[in-house]
Write a protein that holds these residues in place. Structure first.
Motif, short mmCIF file in Angstrom:
data_model
loop_
_atom_site.label_atom_id
_atom_site.label_comp_id
_atom_site.label_asym_id
_atom_site.label_seq_id
_atom_site.Cartn_x
_atom_site.Cartn_y
_atom_site.Cartn_z
N VAL A 256 23.32 17.24 -11.24
CA VAL A 256 24.63 17.58 -10.73
C VAL A 256 24.96 18.54 -9.85
O VAL A 256 23.93 19.24 -9.42
CB VAL A 256 25.23 18.07 -12.09
CG1 VAL A 256 24.91 16.91 -13.15
CG2 VAL A 256 24.39 19.27 -12.71
N GLY A 257 26.11 18.70 -9.36
CA GLY A 257 26.39 19.66 -8.29
C GLY A 257 27.65 19.15 -7.65
O GLY A 257 28.06 18.06 -7.70
N VAL A 258 28.46 20.27 -7.19
CA VAL A 258 29.79 19.93 -6.56
C VAL A 258 29.45 19.44 -5.23
O VAL A 258 28.30 19.59 -4.83
CB VAL A 258 30.71 21.31 -6.37
CG1 VAL A 258 31.01 21.83 -7.74
CG2 VAL A 258 29.87 22.32 -5.56
N ASN A 259 30.65 18.74 -4.48
CA ASN A 259 30.15 17.86 -3.12
C ASN A 259 29.84 19.16 -2.12
O ASN A 259 30.70 19.99 -2.49
CB ASN A 259 31.64 17.17 -2.90
CG ASN A 259 31.77 16.06 -3.92
OD1 ASN A 259 30.94 15.53 -4.59
ND2 ASN A 259 33.10 15.61 -4.15
N GLY A 260 29.14 19.01 -1.34
CA GLY A 260 28.92 19.79 -0.38
C GLY A 260 27.69 20.73 -0.44
O GLY A 260 27.48 21.45 0.36
N VAL A 261 27.15 20.62 -1.55
CA VAL A 261 26.17 21.57 -1.91
C VAL A 261 24.79 21.08 -1.53
O VAL A 261 23.47 21.67 -1.35
CB VAL A 261 25.93 21.88 -3.26
CG1 VAL A 261 27.30 22.75 -3.81
CG2 VAL A 261 25.47 20.83 -4.11
N GLY A 262 24.70 19.86 -0.91
CA GLY A 262 23.43 19.07 -0.39
C GLY A 262 22.79 18.16 -1.47
O GLY A 262 21.49 18.04 -1.40
N LYS A 263 23.64 18.06 -2.62
CA LYS A 263 22.84 17.27 -3.82
C LYS A 263 22.36 15.97 -3.56
O LYS A 263 21.32 15.35 -3.66
CB LYS A 263 24.14 17.06 -4.61
CG LYS A 263 23.81 16.14 -5.96
CD LYS A 263 24.68 16.22 -7.11
CE LYS A 263 26.07 15.65 -6.52
NZ LYS A 263 26.11 14.42 -6.47
N THR A 264 22.89 15.00 -2.71
CA THR A 264 22.57 13.94 -2.07
C THR A 264 21.42 14.01 -1.30
O THR A 264 20.16 13.19 -1.69
CB THR A 264 23.65 13.10 -1.40
OG1 THR A 264 24.77 12.76 -2.08
CG2 THR A 264 22.95 11.69 -0.90
N THR A 265 21.24 14.79 -0.55
CA THR A 265 20.04 15.02 0.34
C THR A 265 18.81 15.58 -0.36
O THR A 265 17.69 15.28 -0.10
CB THR A 265 20.28 16.19 1.52
OG1 THR A 265 21.35 15.76 2.21
CG2 THR A 265 19.28 16.27 2.42
N THR A 266 19.28 16.55 -1.61
CA THR A 266 18.05 17.07 -2.37
C THR A 266 17.58 15.86 -3.18
O THR A 266 16.20 15.93 -3.38
CB THR A 266 18.73 18.07 -3.29
OG1 THR A 266 19.30 19.18 -2.31
CG2 THR A 266 17.50 18.65 -4.20
N ILE A 267 18.47 14.83 -3.64
CA ILE A 267 17.71 13.82 -4.24
C ILE A 267 16.65 13.04 -3.53
O ILE A 267 15.71 12.52 -3.93
CB ILE A 267 18.92 12.86 -4.97
CG1 ILE A 267 19.54 13.67 -6.03
CG2 ILE A 267 18.51 11.72 -5.43
CD1 ILE A 267 20.86 12.75 -6.24
N GLY A 268 17.19 12.71 -1.96
CA GLY A 268 16.19 12.22 -1.42
C GLY A 268 14.98 12.97 -1.32
O GLY A 268 13.97 12.33 -1.21
N LYS A 269 14.86 14.17 -0.93
CA LYS A 269 13.90 15.22 -0.50
C LYS A 269 13.03 15.05 -1.62
O LYS A 269 11.75 14.75 -1.84
CB LYS A 269 14.26 16.36 -0.15
CG LYS A 269 14.95 16.57 1.10
CD LYS A 269 15.10 17.84 1.48
CE LYS A 269 15.89 18.07 2.67
NZ LYS A 269 16.26 19.47 2.64
N LEU A 270 13.54 15.21 -3.06
CA LEU A 270 12.73 15.24 -4.10
C LEU A 270 12.24 13.94 -4.64
O LEU A 270 11.14 13.81 -5.04
CB LEU A 270 13.71 15.59 -5.61
CG LEU A 270 13.25 15.88 -6.62
CD1 LEU A 270 11.95 17.03 -6.68
CD2 LEU A 270 14.12 16.21 -7.80
#
Length: 456
Positions: A256-270
């Protein structure tokens, strides 16, 4: 020529005999024929010897046959002698061919040996260059081993450079600038800690404990307070022993996280990090409200080399989660990463949405281990702390992922979010690549943050 000399000598001897005897005798026909045959044989032998010696090539067989035919027409013995001469000439020709063959082989060998000798320096240079390259590769591989070991820590030190240059350097000025430990000293420290995003509550707790230790230890020098303060900050950060148990069992992680914090990018890296560690991963693109969120996540899934289950824009997120759970169970997937909508402007809708997804997971995959990670942008400081509080109200946050630590001069948020929320930071990001996301280690973080300038 030798024949005519012998003939002349023989004629002179016969003449002398006739003179002595007083009789003149004319040679008969048999003697004349014999003389002619002998002369022809001598000429054939001489011509064959001259031909094989002077030209070094095979004498013409047809010429010898002509000579033989002319002799044999006169006398059979001459023909026989001619055949013997032809055989000798042929033998000479054969020997000549052998000599030429040997000479040719010798020339070829000489050329080959010359070429090999000529190429030897070049081959030696190539071998030397190859040896040097292999040595350099082995040296580089040996150098890479410690680099890999310390790679993330070096990036962490570099990523915290802004925080160190602002927050830590100002704190060191206080320790070195003051000669006494008094109220002004504590007030200056308080201002620096709050400006570093450690937070008011955490700052007050740290300074209260510092005053107690200074009093108990009877410390007089301000610089002696530095190590105590670093230890008190370190004590505010923790990672439980079971923080990464999800890696050892079938797990579903909601991010979870607000838009713009890098959530999608973090999921890809993880996803990439988990896959590299040997885990099978599936991404569930349940953020169906943000435009192109699924396309962006698909790009990261492709980079990480993991499958993704998604839905159409505006689809029910719970339905996407259901499909993802079914796919993970059938494939025996180790970890499912669920992307969620980042809307905090309407807590009621967000709570209903998350609750519905959780019910689907509990019903369809009750044996799975559950985690909920909130992604926070470290550059937003105290706003990140407030976001974590609000998400913790609507869902059970089990861990924090701090991103963009390399872009902030206020790295104290990593201390505040753990101290005030009592939630562990599990991952920290200090760059753009997948390798820049790593497990959070409090000891490494404190060492990198307070590293002396000459050690950097």
């Amino acid at each position: 020529m030798a024949f005519w000399n012998r003939k002349k000598k023989k004629a002179e001897e016969a003449l002398n005999e006739n003179k002595e005897e007083g009789v003149w005798r004319v040679p008969d026909e048999e003697e004349a024929a014999s003389d002619k045959a002998e002369a022809a044989s001598e000429e054939i032998n001489a011509s064959s010897e001259n031909a094989s010696v002077e030209s070094g090539v095979t004498a013409s067989v047809s010429d010898e046959d002509d000579s033989t035919e002319s002799v044999s027409s006169n006398d059979p013995e001459a023909a026989s002698s001619g055949n013997e001469g032809s055989m000798e000439a042929a033998s000479g020709s054969s020997n000549t061919e052998e000599i030429h063959s040997i000479s040719s082989d010798t020339d070829e060998n000489s050329v080959e040996s010359f070429e090999s000798a000529e190429n030897e320096p070049e081959k030696a240079d190539l071998e030397e260059a190859s040896a040097m390259e292999s040595e350099e590769e082995s040296e580089s591989s040996e150098e890479e081993k410690p680099k890999k070991k310390e790679g993330f820590f070096r990036r962490l030190v570099k990523g915290l450079a802004k925080t160190r240059a602002n927050f830590v350097k100002n704190m060191d000025y206080v320790f070195r600038g003051f000669t006494n430990i008094d109220d002004d000293f504590y007030e200056e420290l308080e201002e620096i800690l709050i400006m570093g995003d450690i937070g008011v509550r955490t700052t007050e707790e740290i300074l209260d404990e510092l005053k107690e230790e200074v009093k108990a230890e009877k410390i007089k020098e301000p610089e002696a307070c530095r190590e105590i303060l670093i230890r008190l900050i370190r004590d505010r950060m923790f990672v439980p022993e079971d923080a990464y148990d999800f890696l050892n069992q079938k797990s579903v992680i909601m991010v979870v996280g607000v838009n713009g914090v890098g959530k999608t990018t973090t999921i890809g890296k993880l996803a990439r990090k988990l896959k590299d560690s040997g885990k099978s991963v599936l991404i569930s693109a349940a953020d169906t409200f943000r435009a192109a969120a699924g396309d962006q996540l698909k790009t990261w899934a492709d980079r990480a080399g993991v499958p993704m289950i998604g839905g159409q824009d505006g689809a029910d997120p719970a339905a996407v989660v259901y499909d993802s759970i079914q796919a993970a169970k059938s494939r025996g997937t180790d970890i499912v990463l669920v992307d969620t909508a980042g809307r905090l402007h309407n807590k009621k809708n967000l709570m209903q949405e998350l609750s519905k997804m959780n019910r689907v997971i509990d019903r369809e995959y009750p044996e799975a281990h559950r985690e909920t990670f909130v992604v926070l942008d470290a550059t937003t400081g105290q706003n990140a702390l407030q976001q974590a509080r609000e998400f913790d109200e609507v869902t059970d946050v089990t861990g924090i992922i701090l991103t963009k630590m390399d872009g902030t001069a206020k790295g104290g948020i990593a201390i505040a979010v753990q101290s005030e929320l009592k939630k562990p930071v599990k991952y920290i990001g200090v760059g753009e690549t997948a390798e820049d996301l790593e497990r959070f280690d409090p000891d490494d973080f404190v060492e990198a943050l307070f590293r002396q300038e000459e050690e950097v």
